[in-house]
Design an enzyme around this catalytic site. Sequence first.
Site, PDB file in Angstrom:
ATOM      1  N   TRP A 158      -1.916   3.634  -8.619  1.00 47.24           N
ATOM      2  CA  TRP A 158      -1.913   2.704  -9.743  1.00 47.24           C
ATOM      3  C   TRP A 158      -1.160   1.414  -9.460  1.00 47.24           C
ATOM      4  O   TRP A 158      -1.293   0.444 -10.196  1.00 47.24           O
ATOM      5  CB  TRP A 158      -1.289   3.361 -10.978  1.00 47.24           C
ATOM      6  N   ASN A 159      -0.348   1.349  -8.415  1.00 46.71           N
ATOM      7  CA  ASN A 159       0.602   0.235  -8.328  1.00 46.71           C
ATOM      8  C   ASN A 159      -0.024  -1.074  -7.871  1.00 46.71           C
ATOM      9  O   ASN A 159       0.379  -2.153  -8.315  1.00 46.71           O
ATOM     10  CB  ASN A 159       1.781   0.609  -7.429  1.00 46.71           C
ATOM     11  N   LYS A 182     -11.930   7.916  -6.290  1.00 39.63           N
ATOM     12  CA  LYS A 182     -11.188   8.461  -7.435  1.00 39.63           C
ATOM     13  C   LYS A 182      -9.991   7.568  -7.741  1.00 39.63           C
ATOM     14  O   LYS A 182      -9.030   7.516  -6.982  1.00 39.63           O
ATOM     15  CB  LYS A 182     -10.695   9.879  -7.166  1.00 39.63           C
ATOM     16  N   SER A 184      -6.549   6.310  -9.926  1.00 43.41           N
ATOM     17  CA  SER A 184      -5.428   6.951 -10.619  1.00 43.41           C
ATOM     18  C   SER A 184      -5.666   6.897 -12.117  1.00 43.41           C
ATOM     19  O   SER A 184      -6.099   5.872 -12.653  1.00 43.41           O
ATOM     20  CB  SER A 184      -4.123   6.230 -10.286  1.00 43.41           C
ATOM     21  N   GLU A 255      -1.566   6.814   3.432  1.00 43.98           N
ATOM     22  CA  GLU A 255      -0.617   5.699   3.352  1.00 43.98           C
ATOM     23  C   GLU A 255       0.345   6.065   2.246  1.00 43.98           C
ATOM     24  O   GLU A 255      -0.019   6.077   1.069  1.00 43.98           O
ATOM     25  CB  GLU A 255      -1.351   4.379   3.075  1.00 43.98           C
ATOM     26  N   CYS A 289       4.904  -0.090  -2.136  1.00 38.06           N
ATOM     27  CA  CYS A 289       5.294   0.814  -1.056  1.00 38.06           C
ATOM     28  C   CYS A 289       6.070   0.087   0.026  1.00 38.06           C
ATOM     29  O   CYS A 289       7.056   0.592   0.546  1.00 38.06           O
ATOM     30  CB  CYS A 289       4.066   1.519  -0.476  1.00 38.06           C
ATOM     31  N   GLU A 390      13.395   6.767  -2.215  1.00 37.19           N
ATOM     32  CA  GLU A 390      12.583   5.600  -2.558  1.00 37.19           C
ATOM     33  C   GLU A 390      12.573   5.463  -4.078  1.00 37.19           C
ATOM     34  O   GLU A 390      12.000   6.285  -4.782  1.00 37.19           O
ATOM     35  CB  GLU A 390      11.149   5.750  -2.039  1.00 37.19           C
ATOM     36  N   LYS A 463       6.813   8.618  10.671  1.00 38.61           N
ATOM     37  CA  LYS A 463       7.477   9.734   9.991  1.00 38.61           C
ATOM     38  C   LYS A 463       6.660  10.143   8.758  1.00 38.61           C
ATOM     39  O   LYS A 463       5.447  10.345   8.862  1.00 38.61           O
ATOM     40  CB  LYS A 463       8.917   9.345   9.629  1.00 38.61           C
ATOM     41  N   GLY A 466       3.198   8.098   6.488  1.00 41.53           N
ATOM     42  CA  GLY A 466       1.751   8.068   6.572  1.00 41.53           C
ATOM     43  C   GLY A 466       1.178   8.637   7.840  1.00 41.53           C
ATOM     44  O   GLY A 466       1.890   8.966   8.796  1.00 41.53           O
ATOM     45  N   GLU A 470      -4.389   1.070   8.110  1.00 41.90           N
ATOM     46  CA  GLU A 470      -5.336   0.302   7.299  1.00 41.90           C
ATOM     47  C   GLU A 470      -5.278  -1.161   7.697  1.00 41.90           C
ATOM     48  O   GLU A 470      -4.295  -1.633   8.288  1.00 41.90           O
ATOM     49  CB  GLU A 470      -5.005   0.428   5.806  1.00 41.90           C
TER      50      GLU A 470
END
Length: 497
Positions: A158-159, A182, A184, A255, A289, A390, A463, A466, A470
Site C-alpha cells: 500500500w505504501n 493482487k 493490498s 522486495e 522501504c 524498521e 540479508k 529481499g 527490480e
Amino acid sequence: MTHAIDTTAPVRLGQFIDGREQAPAAVIEVRNPSRVAHLVGTVAAGTSADVDAAVRAAAAAAPAWAATSAEDRIALFARIADEIDAVADELATLVAQENGSVREIIRREIIGAAGAFRGVGDHLADKLAPVRHDSGPDGASVVVSRRPYGVVACIVPWNAPLILTANKIAPALAAGNTVVLKPSPFAPLGVTLIGRIAASILPAGVVNVVNGEGEVGAALIGHPAVRKISFTGGGQTARHVMRQAADRLTGVHFELGGNDPAIVLDDADLAVTADRIADSAFRRAGQVCFAVKRVYVPRAQLAEFGRLLAERVDRITVGDALDPRATMGPLNNAGQLEKVRGLRERAVAAGRDVRELGTVLDAGAWDEGHFLRPTVVLDAAHDDELVREEQFGPILPVVAYDTEEEAIAMANDTEYGLCSSVWSRSLERAARVADRIESGMTIVNSHLFSPVGTREIPFGGWKQSGIGWEGSPYGIEEYLQFHSVDVQALPQARAQG
C-alpha cells in the site's frame, strides 16, 4: 480510450478477469486515512474461485502472448503509458485519498509508473535475443535463449502502490509472462485501475486483477499454474509466502523492508546533510522501504547536527493529503499508527530526547485521521528498539559514534540490507566507506537516487531485505528463465548409412 475516474463519489471496482470486469458479490471498503469516516471507494472481495478463474485465464493467454514480438509488446506498453498519463490528475487525487501520501508525491509516482512501461523496452530485444555458440565444421551448436515463466503472481503493498505495481507487471509482461495482480486491501483502488488500463489494452487474460484478503493471497500463491511469485511487503508475510511456495517449488522474488543507515562523516556539510536526510526520512510519513531510518553522527558534531535536523523537520506541515499546504500526510492505517506511536512512547519512557516537531494544519480534524507529527530522537543508542526495528513511520533516531570503524560496524549490525547512505565532502572517502556497507544500494550525499541511478541501479537488498532485483536493465531477468539447445551432429558414417 481514456479511462475516466470520477473522484467526486466513491469509486466502485469489481474483479478484472479475462478482459472483463465482474460485479462483486461482496466488497472491501477503502477509507481515507486523512478522514477515516470518508469512504473513498470499494473493491470486490475476491474468493479462491475468482483466483482460479484469473489464473486459468492467464495460463490460457500465456502461449500467444509469449509469441508476440518485442516490438509489438513495446508498442502496447506505450499505449498503456499514454492512458496512465491521460488520467494522472484524477488518479493522483484518488490515490492520495486511499494511501495518505500528499498528492504531489502521488503525482510524481504516476509519472514513474508510466515511465516504467515506456522504459522497459529499452533493453528488451537484447535480453530476449538468443546466443549461438558454434563448435566448428562438424555442425554442432548450442543456442542459449531465455523464455518466460508463464503465469506470474504480482502482490503489491500500500505504501507506494502505483510505482511498485508498474515495476512488477511491466517487466513481467515484457518478458512474455502473463500476470495475476493482487493489490493490498489498504490501497487497492489505484492499483486496480492501473491493472484495468493494462488489461484493456493487452489481449484478454494477459493481465488480471483480483482483490481480497488472506484467502485470496493463499489461493494465488498456492495455485499450481502460478510459476513465479513477486511480492513486495514485510518479512513476516514473505516467510509465509515462501512456506506456501515451497510446496510446489514455485519461484519467488521478494522486495522487503529495510532499516537504512545514514553515516555522517566528520567532514560532511551538516546543513545540506540534515536537509536531505529529512527529505528522505519523512517522505510519505516515513512509510518507504528505502528511506533513512537511523542516522550515525560523530559525537563531537551530534549537538550541531541535531539542531540543524530539528530545524529542518520543524518546517514540515502535517495535514490532509489533498491539502496543497501539507508536506506530510497521515499514516496509512490504524495498525501502523499504533506501532509508531508505541515506539515513540517507549522512547519517551526511556528518557530519550524526543522532539515532536512540525506544524499541524487542522488541529480540529487531527483525531479524524491517522496523523502523527514528525519526530526526531536526538540521543538514541544503537541498541534501542527504535534503532533496531524498521519503524516505517515519521520518527527518526540519531546515534552518536566515536570512530569511523564503529559507525560502519553499527550500520552493518542489522538483519536488513536494503539501502544506505554516506555523507562527506570527500567523494573518495565516502566511496571507500560505502564499499564496506552491507546493503544492496549505497548513495553518497543523498538517500534518493540520481536520474542515472534510477535508470541503472538494480533495486533490491541483502540479508532479509529481499531476494532478487527490480528496475534497471537487470530487472527483467527476474521474469526470464534459460532454455538451451545443444545440437550434436551424428558421426559421418552413421549419418550416411
